[in-house]
Design a protein around this motif. Sequence first.
Motif, mmCIF file in Angstrom:
data_model
loop_
_atom_site.group_PDB
_atom_site.id
_atom_site.type_symbol
_atom_site.label_atom_id
_atom_site.label_comp_id
_atom_site.label_asym_id
_atom_site.label_seq_id
_atom_site.Cartn_x
_atom_site.Cartn_y
_atom_site.Cartn_z
ATOM 1 N N LEU A 9 -11.058 105.534 -33.944
ATOM 2 C CA LEU A 9 -10.806 104.968 -35.269
ATOM 3 C C LEU A 9 -10.909 103.440 -35.231
ATOM 4 O O LEU A 9 -11.521 102.824 -36.105
ATOM 5 N N LEU A 10 -10.337 102.812 -34.204
ATOM 6 C CA LEU A 10 -10.422 101.360 -34.059
ATOM 7 C C LEU A 10 -11.860 100.911 -33.823
ATOM 8 O O LEU A 10 -12.299 99.889 -34.355
ATOM 9 N N LEU A 11 -12.610 101.671 -33.031
ATOM 10 C CA LEU A 11 -14.012 101.344 -32.761
ATOM 11 C C LEU A 11 -14.835 101.423 -34.039
ATOM 12 O O LEU A 11 -15.680 100.567 -34.307
ATOM 13 N N ALA A 12 -14.579 102.415 -34.892
ATOM 14 C CA ALA A 12 -15.290 102.547 -36.164
ATOM 15 C C ALA A 12 -14.950 101.375 -37.093
ATOM 16 O O ALA A 12 -15.829 100.843 -37.799
ATOM 17 N N ALA A 13 -13.698 100.913 -37.101
ATOM 18 C CA ALA A 13 -13.293 99.781 -37.934
ATOM 19 C C ALA A 13 -13.992 98.502 -37.490
ATOM 20 O O ALA A 13 -14.462 97.713 -38.303
ATOM 21 N N VAL A 14 -14.102 98.285 -36.166
ATOM 22 C CA VAL A 14 -14.775 97.091 -35.636
ATOM 23 C C VAL A 14 -16.241 97.110 -36.010
ATOM 24 O O VAL A 14 -16.817 96.100 -36.436
ATOM 25 N N VAL A 15 -16.901 98.266 -35.890
ATOM 26 C CA VAL A 15 -18.317 98.374 -36.242
ATOM 27 C C VAL A 15 -18.513 98.111 -37.727
ATOM 28 O O VAL A 15 -19.472 97.431 -38.136
ATOM 29 N N ALA A 16 -17.608 98.584 -38.575
ATOM 30 C CA ALA A 16 -17.725 98.372 -40.011
ATOM 31 C C ALA A 16 -17.571 96.894 -40.364
ATOM 32 O O ALA A 16 -18.329 96.350 -41.168
ATOM 33 N N VAL A 17 -16.620 96.208 -39.760
ATOM 34 C CA VAL A 17 -16.404 94.786 -40.049
ATOM 35 C C VAL A 17 -17.599 93.962 -39.605
ATOM 36 O O VAL A 17 -18.121 93.123 -40.335
ATOM 37 N N TRP A 18 -18.105 94.226 -38.373
ATOM 38 C CA TRP A 18 -19.257 93.459 -37.886
ATOM 39 C C TRP A 18 -20.519 93.799 -38.670
ATOM 40 O O TRP A 18 -21.382 92.950 -38.869
ATOM 41 N N GLY A 19 -20.637 94.996 -39.152
ATOM 42 C CA GLY A 19 -21.766 95.354 -40.000
ATOM 43 C C GLY A 19 -21.741 94.596 -41.315
ATOM 44 O O GLY A 19 -22.775 94.125 -41.807
ATOM 45 N N LEU A 20 -20.563 94.446 -41.896
ATOM 46 C CA LEU A 20 -20.416 93.688 -43.134
ATOM 47 C C LEU A 20 -20.763 92.217 -42.919
ATOM 48 O O LEU A 20 -21.449 91.607 -43.739
ATOM 49 N N VAL A 21 -20.312 91.646 -41.801
ATOM 50 C CA VAL A 21 -20.625 90.247 -41.490
ATOM 51 C C VAL A 21 -22.126 90.077 -41.318
ATOM 52 O O VAL A 21 -22.732 89.135 -41.854
ATOM 53 N N ALA A 22 -22.784 90.962 -40.586
ATOM 54 C CA ALA A 22 -24.232 90.872 -40.368
ATOM 55 C C ALA A 22 -24.980 91.030 -41.685
ATOM 56 O O ALA A 22 -25.980 90.346 -41.930
ATOM 57 N N TRP A 23 -24.534 91.919 -42.568
ATOM 58 C CA TRP A 23 -25.204 92.115 -43.853
ATOM 59 C C TRP A 23 -25.120 90.845 -44.708
ATOM 60 O O TRP A 23 -26.076 90.450 -45.340
ATOM 61 N N LYS A 24 -23.949 90.152 -44.721
ATOM 62 C CA LYS A 24 -23.795 88.923 -45.500
ATOM 63 C C LYS A 24 -24.685 87.813 -44.955
ATOM 64 O O LYS A 24 -25.217 87.009 -45.714
ATOM 65 N N ILE A 25 -24.842 87.774 -43.642
ATOM 66 C CA ILE A 25 -25.647 86.710 -43.040
ATOM 67 C C ILE A 25 -27.140 86.959 -43.237
ATOM 68 O O ILE A 25 -27.900 86.046 -43.562
ATOM 69 N N LEU A 26 -27.584 88.199 -43.058
ATOM 70 C CA LEU A 26 -29.011 88.488 -43.021
ATOM 71 C C LEU A 26 -29.639 88.801 -44.376
ATOM 72 O O LEU A 26 -30.860 88.809 -44.488
ATOM 73 N N THR A 27 -28.866 89.043 -45.414
ATOM 74 C CA THR A 27 -29.477 89.343 -46.708
ATOM 75 C C THR A 27 -30.012 88.057 -47.320
ATOM 76 O O THR A 27 -29.427 86.988 -47.169
ATOM 77 N N PRO A 28 -31.160 88.125 -48.014
ATOM 78 C CA PRO A 28 -31.729 86.922 -48.623
ATOM 79 C C PRO A 28 -30.837 86.434 -49.764
ATOM 80 O O PRO A 28 -30.076 87.190 -50.364
ATOM 81 N N GLY A 29 -30.970 85.123 -50.074
ATOM 82 C CA GLY A 29 -30.159 84.541 -51.145
ATOM 83 C C GLY A 29 -30.515 85.144 -52.484
ATOM 84 O O GLY A 29 -31.636 85.556 -52.742
#
Length: 152
Positions: A9-29
């Motif tokens: 459960l903790l591993l899934a939460a970490v993957v979800a948070v880092w996925g959200l951070v990567a999506w905010k960084i990599l999506t075009p403006g």
Amino acid sequence: MKSRWTISLLLAAVVAVWGLVAWKILTPGREGLRVAVPERSVGKHPAAVADTLQLDYPDPFLKAAAVPEPMLQPPVRQPPSERKRPRRERIQAVHLGSVSVVGRQLHILTLGGRQYELQRGDTAGGFRFRSYDADSLYLEKKGFIYGVKRCK
């Protein structure tokens, strides 16, 4: 060791948070989405008239109070008195050095082209040597005190 359920459960939460951070960084403006700035509305009402206080208006709350008489100022300044103030003269004074001799402090000074050795209370060139501090000497003449910078 903790249960496998908690770790997964903790591993899934970490993957979800880092996925959200990567999506905010990599999506075009999102430049296509512009927010329209509303224009400033022009008032339809005329400008309000400022309240004014009229002279000699009777105050409704102080009806019985005595009205003070205004003091009249003279329309022109009074002429200066015939007696003129004494003017402070410009002096040419240079401190050359200080010497301590057997408990006395002598100050070497040039006043108007002449050199003097003074201690507190002495007079030279019409000036009386009043005192000194860490950075200045003080001379007095006709009630005016003149400061002379000490040399270092």
